[in-house]
Design an enzyme around this catalytic site. Structure first.
Site, PDB file in Angstrom:
ATOM      1  N   GLY A   1       0.824  -1.210   0.000  1.00  0.00           N
ATOM      2  CA  GLY A   1       0.000   0.000   0.000  1.00  0.00           C
ATOM      3  C   GLY A   1       0.859   1.261   0.000  1.00  0.00           C
ATOM      4  O   GLY A   1       0.590   2.221  -0.727  1.00  0.00           O
TER       5      GLY A   1
ATOM      6  N   GLU B   1      -7.128  -0.867   1.345  1.00  0.00           N
ATOM      7  CA  GLU B   1      -7.539  -1.823   2.381  1.00  0.00           C
ATOM      8  C   GLU B   1      -6.313  -2.680   2.678  1.00  0.00           C
ATOM      9  O   GLU B   1      -5.965  -3.570   1.907  1.00  0.00           O
ATOM     10  CB  GLU B   1      -8.690  -2.706   1.883  1.00  0.00           C
TER      11      GLU B   1
ATOM     12  N   CYS C   1      -8.058 -10.609   6.212  1.00  0.00           N
ATOM     13  CA  CYS C   1      -7.548  -9.316   6.681  1.00  0.00           C
ATOM     14  C   CYS C   1      -8.137  -8.963   8.037  1.00  0.00           C
ATOM     15  O   CYS C   1      -7.416  -8.627   8.967  1.00  0.00           O
ATOM     16  CB  CYS C   1      -7.850  -8.236   5.657  1.00  0.00           C
TER      17      CYS C   1
HETATM   18  P1  NAD Z   1       0.610  -8.054  -1.254  1.00  0.00           P
HETATM   19  O1  NAD Z   1       0.640  -6.641  -0.830  1.00  0.00           O
HETATM   20  O2  NAD Z   1       1.862  -8.828  -1.238  1.00  0.00           O
HETATM   21  O3  NAD Z   1       0.068  -8.159  -2.757  1.00  0.00           O
HETATM   22  C1  NAD Z   1      -1.174  -7.625  -3.132  1.00  0.00           C
HETATM   23  C2  NAD Z   1      -1.139  -7.261  -4.601  1.00  0.00           C
HETATM   24  O4  NAD Z   1      -0.235  -6.182  -4.832  1.00  0.00           O
HETATM   25  C3  NAD Z   1      -0.703  -8.371  -5.530  1.00  0.00           C
HETATM   26  O5  NAD Z   1      -1.571  -8.380  -6.640  1.00  0.00           O
HETATM   27  C4  NAD Z   1       0.702  -7.967  -5.926  1.00  0.00           C
HETATM   28  O6  NAD Z   1       1.114  -8.448  -7.184  1.00  0.00           O
HETATM   29  C5  NAD Z   1       0.568  -6.466  -5.958  1.00  0.00           C
HETATM   30  N1  NAD Z   1       1.825  -5.733  -5.820  1.00  0.00           N
HETATM   31  C6  NAD Z   1       2.979  -6.133  -5.212  1.00  0.00           C
HETATM   32  N2  NAD Z   1       3.893  -5.144  -5.242  1.00  0.00           N
HETATM   33  C7  NAD Z   1       3.309  -4.089  -5.872  1.00  0.00           C
HETATM   34  C8  NAD Z   1       3.724  -2.761  -6.186  1.00  0.00           C
HETATM   35  N3  NAD Z   1       4.942  -2.315  -5.857  1.00  0.00           N
HETATM   36  N4  NAD Z   1       2.847  -1.946  -6.806  1.00  0.00           N
HETATM   37  C9  NAD Z   1       1.601  -2.366  -7.115  1.00  0.00           C
HETATM   38  N5  NAD Z   1       1.152  -3.612  -6.861  1.00  0.00           N
HETATM   39  C10 NAD Z   1       1.991  -4.461  -6.237  1.00  0.00           C
HETATM   40  O7  NAD Z   1      -0.526  -8.715  -0.357  1.00  0.00           O
HETATM   41  P2  NAD Z   1      -0.936 -10.266  -0.258  1.00  0.00           P
HETATM   42  O8  NAD Z   1       0.190 -10.998   0.391  1.00  0.00           O
HETATM   43  O9  NAD Z   1      -1.444 -10.723  -1.579  1.00  0.00           O
HETATM   44  O10 NAD Z   1      -2.187 -10.199   0.736  1.00  0.00           O
HETATM   45  C11 NAD Z   1      -2.074 -10.335   2.120  1.00  0.00           C
HETATM   46  C12 NAD Z   1      -2.182  -8.994   2.795  1.00  0.00           C
HETATM   47  O11 NAD Z   1      -3.354  -8.312   2.363  1.00  0.00           O
HETATM   48  C13 NAD Z   1      -2.319  -9.094   4.301  1.00  0.00           C
HETATM   49  O12 NAD Z   1      -1.539  -8.106   4.933  1.00  0.00           O
HETATM   50  C14 NAD Z   1      -3.789  -8.794   4.554  1.00  0.00           C
HETATM   51  O13 NAD Z   1      -4.078  -8.316   5.842  1.00  0.00           O
HETATM   52  C15 NAD Z   1      -4.089  -7.827   3.475  1.00  0.00           C
HETATM   53  N6  NAD Z   1      -5.512  -7.813   3.167  1.00  0.00           N
HETATM   54  C16 NAD Z   1      -6.248  -6.734   3.539  1.00  0.00           C
HETATM   55  C17 NAD Z   1      -7.612  -6.705   3.298  1.00  0.00           C
HETATM   56  C18 NAD Z   1      -8.466  -5.531   3.708  1.00  0.00           C
HETATM   57  O14 NAD Z   1      -9.623  -5.454   3.307  1.00  0.00           O
HETATM   58  N7  NAD Z   1      -7.956  -4.612   4.494  1.00  0.00           N
HETATM   59  C19 NAD Z   1      -8.215  -7.795   2.665  1.00  0.00           C
HETATM   60  C20 NAD Z   1      -7.419  -8.887   2.302  1.00  0.00           C
HETATM   61  C21 NAD Z   1      -6.067  -8.871   2.550  1.00  0.00           C
END
Ligand code: NAD
Length: 481
Positions: free
Chosen positions: A227, A244, A278
């Protein structure tokens, strides 16, 4: 029996296209081939989405809502196939609050998003000034998602975006592209071409999406670290963002709670989707007076929940979706054990078992500064921390820099509400944890993100606010004398 073969055939990579084999986290066997798209593919998708957007916007809310309702019907027609593919790729069982539940939620969210009213608001109308607030389409929206609830979270992102007259380019997690490709193929049965495109690539494609000048808004669900990277890469184009992000939700059991009565709901609050959620309960604070009873009742419920291959109808818990997450969880449970915490249940994965299975784990008598408490475990292990005063419990719950959800457990709802008001979290549930509803806004506090999803607030987040400030034909402008 329904299978997912026809879905896989529909989303198969084109001949000669670069692709990747997706493995089943329960068995390590291949599920299917996912295309690996590039930044050049992204450019083509964004251009097509930009070209399609004006006509979609011009249709108006009623026609767009009708299309989303039809898309919900399409999801229901393919529900069992979608659930089976989701189960194999993500690992979650068909039954329990898992794959069939997730596909059902996609249809429910499409319908709710289609039928939520959003009328222009009259802000001032005093005879001299008339100002109205409208929400116009933004343009092209980018949707970047995680691997834990891939179909449901994609729906949360795309349904309000489409409803508000935007077109969407989706970048699914590289761990679960098949689920998102299949879901959007089904939804696209009912949408005009070019509105909704999936670009299945890695973080480089995500970064290109987040910095793309033709993308007006990014809906992002994923980790807090990513994020922050998206905030940086979207800065030059001043993109709108809904973030999120990660959570480490606390639950507080007040001294008058009934351990037996709450044990099942505590369990599912923490272990829904095998803890890979999450807004799951990730730290449980229990008053000293009922600490042992809560531990005992929770352990009894947890020990009775079958874990295994998702396609087995008996199972309600599955594997970790990927090895990386398994390693994080194993490290955190080992850290707790090494520090002298008491393992009530689990903590003993079988090295000979295929797949990413980590047994349901409860950890008692753990220090509040232990990494299993302070870091997001995102898997089937729950630390249970003892407290003696409510001020102490609230201070511990609020001590972290994330604040997605929290919960308070007590038959005295007004006492629970008083505690809730002191918790730093986007949602505080009372006597439940993690329940989401398409009518109720959802979003994080602190580093769990910003912006709201769902309901009217969720629609507004996918619109560009525009004030119309002027006079009606029948009004005369007051001239200063
Ligand atoms: P992640 O941040 O590793 O990846 C999420 C997405 O971001 C993937 O599609 C990935 O390819 C992309 N990504 C990676 N680096 C990027 C960059 N530099 N720029 C743009 N996109 C990029 O997350 P994850 O491991 O897939 O998911 C788990 C995490 O998500 C946990 O921390 C969880 O709490 C959180 N989550 C939050 C919610 C919510 O509603 N708040 C819901 C589900 C999961």
């Amino acid at each position: 029996m329904e299978t997912h073969d026809s879905l896989l055939a529909r989303i198969a990579p084109a001949p000669g296209q670069c692709s990747r084999t997706i493995l089943d986290p329960a068995t390590g066997t291949p599920v299917g081939e996912a295309p690996v798209h590039t930044v050049e593919d992204l450019e083509a998708a964004v251009a097509a989405a930009a070209a399609a957007q004006p006509a979609w916007a011009a249709l108006g809310h009623d026609a767009r809502s009708a299309a989303l309702l039809k898309a919900a019907d399409a999801v229901e027609r393919s529900a069992e196939e979608l659930a089976r593919l989701l189960s194999r790729e993500q690992g979650k069982p068909l039954n329990g609050p898992n794959a069939r539940f997730e596909v059902g939620a996609c249809a429910a969210w499409l319908r709710a998003t289609a039928t939520t009213p959003l009328d222009p608001e009259t802000v001032v109308d005093d005879g001299e000034t008339r100002a109205e607030l409208h929400y116009r389409p933004i343009g092209v929206v980018g949707a970047i998602g995680p691997w834990n609830w891939p179909m449901m979270i994609t729906t949360w992102q795309i349904a309000p975006a489409l409803r508000m007259g935007n077109t969407v380019v989706v970048k699914p997690s590289e761990y679960t592209p098949l689920s998102v490709l299949a879901l959007t193929a089904v939804i696209n049965e009912e949408l005009p071409e070019g509105l909704l495109t999936v670009i299945s690539g890695g973080p480089d494609v995500g970064e290109a999406l987040a910095s793309h000048p033709a993308i007006g808004k990014v809906m992002f669900t994923g980790s807090t670290a990513t994020g922050k990277a998206i905030i940086r890469s979207s800065a030059d184009t001043v993109k709108r963002l809904t973030l999120e992000l990660g959570g480490n939700d606390a639950g507080i059991v007040l001294p008058d709670a009934d351990p037996k009565a709450i044990a099942q709901d505590l369990f599912w609050g923490a272990f829904i989707n095998t803890g890979q959620t999450c807004a799951a309960l990730k730290r449980l604070y229990v008053h000293d007076s009922l600490y042992d009873a809560v531990c005992e009742e929770l352990a009894a419920v947890a020990a009775a929940m079958p874990m295994g291959n998702g396609l087995d109808e008996n199972n309600v818990l599955g594997p970790l979706q990927n090895q990386q997450q398994y390693d994080i969880l194993a490290r955190l449970v080992d850290a707790a054990r090494d520090a002298g915490a008491r393992i009530l249940l689990g903590g003993n994965p079988d090295p000979g078992q295929p797949g990413n299975f980590y047994p349901t784990t409860l950890v008692a008598d753990i220090d509040n500064n232990n990494p299993l408490v302070t870091e997001e475990q995102f898997g089937p292990a729950l630390p249970i921390i003892r407290y003696t005063t409510i001020d102490q419990a609230i201070a511990m719950a609020n001590a972290l820099d994330v604040g997605l959800g929290a919960s308070v457990w007590s038959p005295d709802v007004s006492a629970a509400r008083e505690v809730a008001a002191r918790l730093q979290a986007g949602t505080v549930w009372i006597n439940k944890h993690g329940a989401v509803d398409p009518r109720i806004p959802f979003g994080g506090a602190k580093q769990s993100g910003y912006g709201l999803e769902f309901g009217t607030e969720g629609l507004k987040a996918l619109g560009q606010p525009q004030i119309i400030n002027g006079w009606t034909a029948t009004q005369t402008r007051a001239t200063p004398n």
